[in-house]
Design an enzyme around this catalytic site. Structure first.
Site, PDB file in Angstrom:
ATOM      1  N   ASP A  27      -0.342  11.388 -55.688  1.00 49.44           N
ATOM      2  CA  ASP A  27      -1.167  12.516 -55.252  1.00 49.44           C
ATOM      3  C   ASP A  27      -0.562  13.866 -55.604  1.00 49.44           C
ATOM      4  OD1 ASP A  27       0.895  12.070 -53.366  1.00 49.44           O
ATOM      5  OD2 ASP A  27      -0.490  11.041 -52.026  1.00 49.44           O
ATOM      6  N   ASP A  58      -1.205   8.221 -39.173  1.00 47.24           N
ATOM      7  CA  ASP A  58      -2.567   7.716 -38.938  1.00 47.24           C
ATOM      8  C   ASP A  58      -2.904   6.536 -39.847  1.00 47.24           C
ATOM      9  OD1 ASP A  58      -2.787   8.937 -41.395  1.00 47.24           O
ATOM     10  OD2 ASP A  58      -4.269  10.448 -40.778  1.00 47.24           O
ATOM     11  N   HIS A  73      -2.537   6.494 -43.191  1.00 53.23           N
ATOM     12  CA  HIS A  73      -2.954   6.788 -44.578  1.00 53.23           C
ATOM     13  C   HIS A  73      -1.910   6.306 -45.584  1.00 53.23           C
ATOM     14  CE1 HIS A  73      -0.923  10.904 -43.973  1.00 53.23           C
ATOM     15  NE2 HIS A  73      -0.287  10.399 -45.014  1.00 53.23           N
ATOM     16  N   GLU A  76      -7.097   9.171 -46.051  1.00 50.36           N
ATOM     17  CA  GLU A  76      -7.084   9.322 -44.596  1.00 50.36           C
ATOM     18  C   GLU A  76      -8.044   8.311 -43.957  1.00 50.36           C
ATOM     19  OE1 GLU A  76      -4.858  11.016 -43.293  1.00 50.36           O
ATOM     20  OE2 GLU A  76      -4.673  13.062 -44.038  1.00 50.36           O
TER      21      GLU A  76
END
Ligand code: F6R
Length: 261
Positions: free
Chosen positions: A67, A136, A138, A143
């Site tokens: 990313d 979370d 990811h 996400e």
């Protein structure tokens, strides 16, 4: 999934570095998928040490990063291009032409994303995808609620992820909102995945990913249907796992011929 629980992040990163080193020994022109963030720093440090000792060679290796922040050029100090240069690439003998990080300045992000996927395929696909995990769940910056079949594309960071990444920016207000990230479908095409997680803040996400239901609400849980996944944890990140003792037992009792696989 092979769950490898070590007492510390250092020990877990050393196991991960061994896995990478072994792959590069068997396949010197391997294609690696790489993450940024706090988690892989010890792994990169260990790989640099092995390189300096002559035990790994990156000359023929190709890399694809997961990313990049939208709006950050490769020279931006907080870009993932800079992160990778600073923490890994400038210390090893990788060829610049074999390094790929998404272009945060791409004018047409959908077109760039299609090209990035094509470049991965043209390189022969990713042999080993190294991953961190967000609190979370990811992976990459997919996400919760990301499609489990998603491909490289633009994503908006969740508020918690922007908070978590504020430490790299000197304030949450400076963290970008958008990233280009490989999708979960892209990650799942790697021949092997190696997820690292350290610290109690990751224990809930790790427990969901390993022992919970497969759900877009914990994107890392998609790895349950990947055929070859290793998960290297320190004690704190493993604290939420109900079957932690079993995973330790399995690891300690691997057949001798499989010990280094
Ligand atoms: C970064 C990436 C993210 C991070 C995750 C954990 O390239 O893909 O999924 O791995 O946000 O970040 P750290 O390691 O900083 O806790």
């Amino acid at each position: 999934m092979e769950i490898i629980i070590q007492p510390t992040a250092e020990a877990a990163s050393a196991v991960a570095a061994e896995i990478v080193a072994r792959l590069l020994c068997e396949k010197p022109d391997a294609v690696l998928g790489l993450p940024t963030g706090q988690t892989p720093l010890l792994l990169y440090r260990e790989l640099i040490r092995l390189y300096r000792k002559g035990q790994v060679d990156f000359r023929r290796v190709t890399t694809f990063n997961l990313d990049e922040y939208v709006g950050f050029g490769s020279k931006h100090p907080q870009s993932y291009h800079s992160f990778m240069r600073e923490h890994f690439f400038r210390h090893i003998n990788i060829s610049q032409k074999n390094v790929h990080v998404p272009d945060g300045m791409a004018k047409n992000i959908p077109a760039f994303s299609v090209r990035y996927e094509k470049m991965i395929r043209a390189a022969g696909g990713i042999d080993l995808q190294i991953l961190g995990i967000g609190a979370d769940g990811h992976i990459g910056f997919n996400e919760p609620s990301s499609s489990l079949a998603s491909r490289t594309r633009i994503k908006t960071l969740a508020p918690q992820t922007r908070k978590d990444n504020a430490k790299f920016f000197g304030g949450e207000n400076k963290v970008p909102y958008h990233v280009i990230t490989m999708g979960i479908g892209t990650i799942m095409e790697a021949r092997q995945c190696l997820l690292l997680a350290f610290g109690g803040k990751k224990s809930h996400a790790v427990a969901g990913a390993v022992e919970g239901a497969i759900t877009a609400m914990n994107p890392a849980s998609a790895l349950q249907v990947h055929p070859t996944v290793k998960i290297c944890l320190d004690k704190s990140a493993a604290a939420g796992l109900q079957k932690a003792d079993y995973y330790r037992w399995v690891y300690e009792n691997k057949p001798a011929w499989q010990k280094n696989c």
